[in-house]
Design an enzyme around this catalytic site. Structure first.
Site, PDB file in Angstrom:
ATOM      1  N   PHE A 109      40.432  43.095  30.344  1.00 57.39           N
ATOM      2  CA  PHE A 109      39.397  44.045  29.944  1.00 57.39           C
ATOM      3  C   PHE A 109      38.220  43.369  29.258  1.00 57.39           C
ATOM      4  CE2 PHE A 109      41.493  43.733  25.859  1.00 57.39           C
ATOM      5  CZ  PHE A 109      40.580  44.139  24.906  1.00 57.39           C
ATOM      6  N   LYS A 110      38.440  42.183  28.723  1.00 55.30           N
ATOM      7  CA  LYS A 110      37.352  41.482  28.023  1.00 55.30           C
ATOM      8  C   LYS A 110      36.185  41.145  28.957  1.00 55.30           C
ATOM      9  CE  LYS A 110      40.175  41.364  24.496  1.00 55.30           C
ATOM     10  NZ  LYS A 110      40.604  40.258  23.684  1.00 55.30           N
ATOM     11  N   ASP A 111      36.454  41.121  30.280  1.00 52.22           N
ATOM     12  CA  ASP A 111      35.392  40.784  31.227  1.00 52.22           C
ATOM     13  C   ASP A 111      34.232  41.769  31.168  1.00 52.22           C
ATOM     14  OD1 ASP A 111      36.655  38.523  32.356  1.00 52.22           O
ATOM     15  OD2 ASP A 111      37.834  39.771  33.710  1.00 52.22           O
ATOM     16  N   THR A 144      40.484  37.008  25.407  1.00 49.95           N
ATOM     17  CA  THR A 144      39.079  36.788  25.061  1.00 49.95           C
ATOM     18  C   THR A 144      38.643  35.371  25.416  1.00 49.95           C
ATOM     19  OG1 THR A 144      39.022  38.414  23.286  1.00 49.95           O
ATOM     20  CG2 THR A 144      37.448  36.621  23.139  1.00 49.95           C
TER      21      THR A 144
END
Length: 494
Positions: A109-111, A144
């Site tokens: 999800f950090k993308d 991350t």
């Protein structure tokens, strides 16, 4: 709109300055004083594509950038990087919906945020006339780090150093970081846990600011963690995206509330949902899902934050955190009292605990619900979702799925429930394979192949060839060596 430090509201910065600085000079986090200037009619974005939606929301949160400027940054940040231009699809699974946040270049999800942050940072440099090289410091509990290095890889005028807990991430996550290419990227393991790495990074910011250690060297520090408002802001968008998807699918009507269940450790992902709610999106309950390191669950139930507890290494390592940095922003926004927040953070640093006033706890209970799920519960959830719905989820999503069932049972009158899915199951293949009742054999790369053979679920392209990539980063240091390590890298030839 001026951002201000959570610990001293007189320390102000424009949105571009806040992005470039990362942390406020006093160690506080930059946030807006209120949401009055960022509220808007959410129905205006329900029929937009994700790029246009991102442009609208980000230009509200980061007002130094016009909508035209932001549209270019969004286009450059996202185009061609995700499996679909939709970026974050919402899919029905059983009675619930899963918001898939792992369709980007590193399968996490950090993308969503870290595809944008390098663009925002370089644009902020230009807007402010800054010529210094920006040295990005980031602590990671697993996802991350790779997403940040991928985002900043060979971005002109930047270097990035990622610290991760030695032995505290999955083999796939470690391989993703250790094989990262790019002349401006560096990753280093720290002997300790994620909290040690994150605390070390904060201490470096403090020491560099206090003692002017980089003065005159043409280098300034910033952060890619969600302590940076430029990292947090893009995460707000996918709450709107999920809501719009449910409206367009006819599962809700505009104005209906939606409950979001979020697996979280550092509190950034769920805080983005609070931002969306305060900006006007009809968010019902924000459900905080923790693993065995359930410090957030206890806090949201009791108002007492206590990090003095056993630290557990779990099959959901990105949530193995006992000091949740972004919680500070929430407490400031709920109270508006910078002196209170400074005192609470001092208590946490010196005594390992604090307790919020009764009126703040009441506000927390109105906004949030919290639960937790251990490793066995997560594996059971993986198996059940696979058996019942033929949907394969990773360990963090499984924690959230289990907590979603707890929430629904405790709250029969709940709204439509969206579970945020934060990573591909192939980042944690052994635990996922065990969850669906198979015995994992060989190393994690063998297990990835085994999981694919058993389920038929495609392996993301960025993970499929990890085993064959050359290892480029092997540094391991003690936590007390982090400052010298950073100063050494800062002094290296540009």
């Amino acid at each position: 709109m001026q951002y201000q430090s959570t610990r001293d509201k007189n320390l102000k910065a424009s949105s571009a300055q806040a992005i470039l600085n990362g942390l406020a000079p006093d160690g506080g986090l930059y946030t807006m004083p209120s949401f009055d200037e960022v509220k808007f009619d959410y129905t205006t974005v329900l029929n937009m594509d994700t790029m246009s939606m991102s442009t609208k929301i980000l230009s509200k949160l980061l007002p130094d950038f016009s909508e035209a400027e932001m549209a270019k940054l969004v286009h450059d940040g996202y185009t061609g990087k995700f499996e679909t231009d939709h970026l974050t699809p919402t899919v029905p699974v059983g009675e619930n919906f899963i918001l898939e946040l792992f369709r980007g270049p590193t399968s996490a999800f950090k993308d969503v945020a870290l595809s944008m942050l390098p663009r925002l940072m370089t644009a902020s440099k230009e807007k402010l006339g800054v010529d210094d090289e920006i040295l990005i410091l980031t602590a990671t509990s697993g996802d991350t780090g790779k997403a940040a290095m991928e985002g900043f890889c060979d971005v002109t005028g930047t270097k990035i150093i990622v610290f991760y807990p030695h032995g505290g991430v999955s083999a796939v996550q470690q391989a993703q970081m250790a094989t990262q290419a790019g002349e401006n990227v560096c990753v280093c393991a720290v002997r300790g846990n994620f909290d040690d790495a994150q605390t070390g990074v904060k201490k470096i910011f403090s020491a560099v600011s206090k003692d002017q250690l980089l003065e005159g060297k043409g280098v300034r520090l910033s952060s890619a963690n969600s302590i940076n408002i430029g990292r947090l802001a893009p995460q707000v968008v996918y709450y709107y995206r999920a809501y719009a998807d449910l409206v367009q699918a006819g599962r809700i009507q505009p104005g209906d509330k939606v409950d979001y269940v979020v697996p979280t450790g550092n509190f950034g992902d769920i805080l983005a949902g609070y931002f969306a709610k305060e900006m006007g999106l009809p968010v019902g309950k924000l459900v905080c899902a923790s693993n065995a390191n359930n410090v957030l669950t206890d806090f949201l139930r009791t108002g007492r934050y206590d990090r003095r507890r056993p630290f557990y290494k779990t099959v959901s390592p990105s949530m193995d955190i006992l000091v949740s940095s972004n919680l500070e922003r929430l407490l400031y926004l709920l109270s508006g009292d910078d002196k209170l927040i400074a005192d609470l953070m001092k208590q946490l640093s010196e005594n390992g605990e604090y307790e919020v006033p009764a009126d703040m706890l009441e506000k927390l209970h109105e906004l949030f619900w919290a639960g937790f799920c251990g490793d066995e519960g997560a594996k059971t959830a993986i198996g059940k979702v696979w058996k019942d719905d033929h949907y394969l989820c990773d360990t963090h999503t499984a924690v959230a799925w289990d907590v979603a069932q707890q929430y629904k049972q405790a709250n029969p009158e709940h709204n439509a429930v969206v579970v945020l899915s934060t990573a591909s199951p192939y980042k944690f293949p052994a635990a996922v394979l065990e969850g669906i009742g198979e015995k994992a054999e060989g190393d994690e790369f063998d297990v990835m192949e085994q999981l694919h053979k058993v389920t038929g679920v495609p392996v993301p392209k960025n993970l499929a060839d990890l085993r064959s990539r050359a290892v480029r980063h092997r540094d391991v240091i003690d936590r007390g060596e982090m400052l010298d390590y950073v100063l050494g890298k800062a002094a290296a030839e540009k």
